[in-house]
Scaffold this motif. Structure first.
Motif, PDB file in Angstrom:
ATOM      1  N   ILE A   1       0.831  -1.206   0.000  1.00 11.56           N
ATOM      2  CA  ILE A   1       0.000   0.000   0.000  1.00 11.56           C
ATOM      3  C   ILE A   1       0.871   1.264   0.000  1.00 11.56           C
ATOM      4  CG2 ILE A   1      -1.576   1.358   1.466  1.00 11.56           C
ATOM      5  CD1 ILE A   1      -2.948  -1.350   2.169  1.00 11.56           C
ATOM      6  N   LEU A   2       1.888   1.253   0.840  1.00 18.09           N
ATOM      7  CA  LEU A   2       2.748   2.443   0.921  1.00 18.09           C
ATOM      8  C   LEU A   2       3.512   2.675  -0.374  1.00 18.09           C
ATOM      9  CD1 LEU A   2       4.026   2.174   4.605  1.00 18.09           C
ATOM     10  CD2 LEU A   2       2.312   3.755   3.685  1.00 18.09           C
ATOM     11  N   ASN A   3       3.941   1.602  -0.997  1.00 15.87           N
ATOM     12  CA  ASN A   3       4.632   1.717  -2.292  1.00 15.87           C
ATOM     13  C   ASN A   3       3.714   2.334  -3.340  1.00 15.87           C
ATOM     14  OD1 ASN A   3       7.118   0.786  -1.687  1.00 15.87           O
ATOM     15  ND2 ASN A   3       6.723  -1.331  -2.326  1.00 15.87           N
ATOM     16  N   TYR A   4       2.522   1.775  -3.411  1.00 14.40           N
ATOM     17  CA  TYR A   4       1.554   2.270  -4.383  1.00 14.40           C
ATOM     18  C   TYR A   4       1.265   3.748  -4.120  1.00 14.40           C
ATOM     19  CZ  TYR A   4      -2.744   3.111  -6.889  1.00 14.40           C
ATOM     20  OH  TYR A   4      -3.690   3.652  -7.722  1.00 14.40           O
ATOM     21  N   ASN A   5       1.117   4.055  -2.831  1.00 14.42           N
ATOM     22  CA  ASN A   5       0.751   5.417  -2.446  1.00 14.42           C
ATOM     23  C   ASN A   5       1.785   6.449  -2.909  1.00 14.42           C
ATOM     24  OD1 ASN A   5       0.998   7.614   0.062  1.00 14.42           O
ATOM     25  ND2 ASN A   5      -1.065   7.234  -0.703  1.00 14.42           N
ATOM     26  N   GLU A   6       3.028   6.048  -2.837  1.00 15.92           N
ATOM     27  CA  GLU A   6       4.090   6.973  -3.236  1.00 15.92           C
ATOM     28  C   GLU A   6       3.898   7.420  -4.693  1.00 15.92           C
ATOM     29  OE1 GLU A   6       8.756   6.389  -2.979  1.00 15.92           O
ATOM     30  OE2 GLU A   6       7.689   5.801  -1.152  1.00 15.92           O
ATOM     31  N   SER A   7       3.628   6.454  -5.563  1.00 20.24           N
ATOM     32  CA  SER A   7       3.460   6.840  -6.967  1.00 20.24           C
ATOM     33  C   SER A   7       2.103   7.529  -7.187  1.00 20.24           C
ATOM     34  CB  SER A   7       3.629   5.634  -7.888  1.00 20.24           C
ATOM     35  OG  SER A   7       2.774   4.604  -7.496  1.00 20.24           O
TER      36      SER A   7
ATOM     37  N   VAL B   1       0.652   9.646  -5.262  1.00 17.12           N
ATOM     38  CA  VAL B   1       0.816  11.066  -4.941  1.00 17.12           C
ATOM     39  C   VAL B   1       1.730  11.744  -5.966  1.00 17.12           C
ATOM     40  CG1 VAL B   1       1.630  12.701  -3.190  1.00 17.12           C
ATOM     41  CG2 VAL B   1       0.373  10.648  -2.487  1.00 17.12           C
ATOM     42  N   GLU B   2       2.822  11.050  -6.288  1.00 19.49           N
ATOM     43  CA  GLU B   2       3.792  11.594  -7.232  1.00 19.49           C
ATOM     44  C   GLU B   2       3.146  11.931  -8.580  1.00 19.49           C
ATOM     45  OE1 GLU B   2       7.567   9.271  -8.297  1.00 19.49           O
ATOM     46  OE2 GLU B   2       7.725   9.826  -6.168  1.00 19.49           O
ATOM     47  N   GLU B   3       2.297  10.991  -9.022  1.00 20.47           N
ATOM     48  CA  GLU B   3       1.664  11.168 -10.331  1.00 20.47           C
ATOM     49  C   GLU B   3       0.407  12.030 -10.271  1.00 20.47           C
ATOM     50  OE1 GLU B   3       1.103   7.121 -11.526  1.00 20.47           O
ATOM     51  OE2 GLU B   3       3.267   6.745 -11.483  1.00 20.47           O
TER      52      GLU B   3
ATOM     53  N   PRO C   1      -8.491  14.007  -9.601  1.00 21.37           N
ATOM     54  CA  PRO C   1      -9.943  13.876  -9.856  1.00 21.37           C
ATOM     55  C   PRO C   1     -10.780  13.816  -8.580  1.00 21.37           C
ATOM     56  CG  PRO C   1      -8.695  12.159 -11.024  1.00 21.37           C
ATOM     57  CD  PRO C   1      -7.737  12.856 -10.126  1.00 21.37           C
ATOM     58  N   TYR C   2     -10.122  13.601  -7.436  1.00 21.65           N
ATOM     59  CA  TYR C   2     -10.874  13.418  -6.191  1.00 21.65           C
ATOM     60  C   TYR C   2     -10.888  14.660  -5.318  1.00 21.65           C
ATOM     61  CZ  TYR C   2     -10.134   8.689  -7.774  1.00 21.65           C
ATOM     62  OH  TYR C   2     -10.099   7.554  -8.543  1.00 21.65           O
ATOM     63  N   GLN C   3     -10.230  15.680  -5.759  1.00 24.45           N
ATOM     64  CA  GLN C   3     -10.135  16.855  -4.901  1.00 24.45           C
ATOM     65  C   GLN C   3     -11.481  17.557  -4.779  1.00 24.45           C
ATOM     66  OE1 GLN C   3      -6.569  18.839  -6.504  1.00 24.45           O
ATOM     67  NE2 GLN C   3      -5.575  18.311  -4.570  1.00 24.45           N
TER      68      GLN C   3
END
Ligand SMILES: [Zn+2]
Length: 187
Positions: free
Chosen positions: A7-13, A15-17, A22-24
């Protein structure tokens, strides 16, 4: 890879990308509503999709069974926060068919506690200090009746403003079809 790392790995990209763009939205619900529903996995995306609700549209409170069991518990408090502080003007209690809380057996679950290492002493101590475990763990026989009870609890709450409609619905976890149980405008 352990789930947390994944999850943390996925999260990094994520946020980066800037995949969040679209969710803001703001913390105030655009559709001025708050929903109480069940934590069932089948409803995670299906519930909002089937109601045409998107990020930012509504406040969502979830627990096992969509049950509001106490007038001064955390679910009721969340509803009041949504209404008084976050502009929600309507409340929707949405149970679902085939809910796990309709078939839960408290005695069996207490057995599972013991299998996982909770001692008889602990169970007995809780009982003696006034915790009715069986009652606390029990669900409902009829989801419609449970939704009605929860709607009544909210509608009759001394701190809920009179002009807030409280609706009750039951959703099908396979098709997303909604059945109306209580029309909050009928009051
Ligand atoms: Zn459920």
């Amino acid at each position: 890879m352990p789930l947390l790392d994944e999850i943390l790995n996925y999260n990094e990209s994520f946020v980066e990308e800037k995949a969040y763009e679209p969710y803001q939205t703001s913390k105030l619900p655009d559709k001025r509503m708050v929903v109480v529903s069940c934590m069932d996995t089948r409803l995670v995306e299906l519930l909002p999709r089937s109601m045409n609700l998107r990020n930012g549209d509504f406040k969502l409170i979830k627990n096992a069974g969509a049950i509001i069991s106490h007038p001064f518990g955390s679910v009721m408090r969340s509803i009041l926060v949504a209404v008084y502080e976050l502009n929600a003007d309507e409340v929707f209690v949405i149970g679902h068919h085939q809910c796990g809380m309709s078939s839960i057996e408290p005695q069996k679950m207490i057995g599972h506690f013991k299998e996982r290492g909770v001692s008889n002493d602990t169970i007995n101590t809780l009982k003696h200090s006034g915790v009715d475990l069986e009652k606390w763990l029990s669900g409902f026989k009829s989801v419609e009746e449970s939704v009605r009870n929860s709607v009544d609890m909210v509608r009759n709450h001394p701190l809920l403003p009179d002009d807030i409609p409280v609706h009750g619905l039951v959703i099908a976890p396979d098709t997303g079809k909604l059945d109306l149980v209580v029309d909050g405008y009928d009051r």
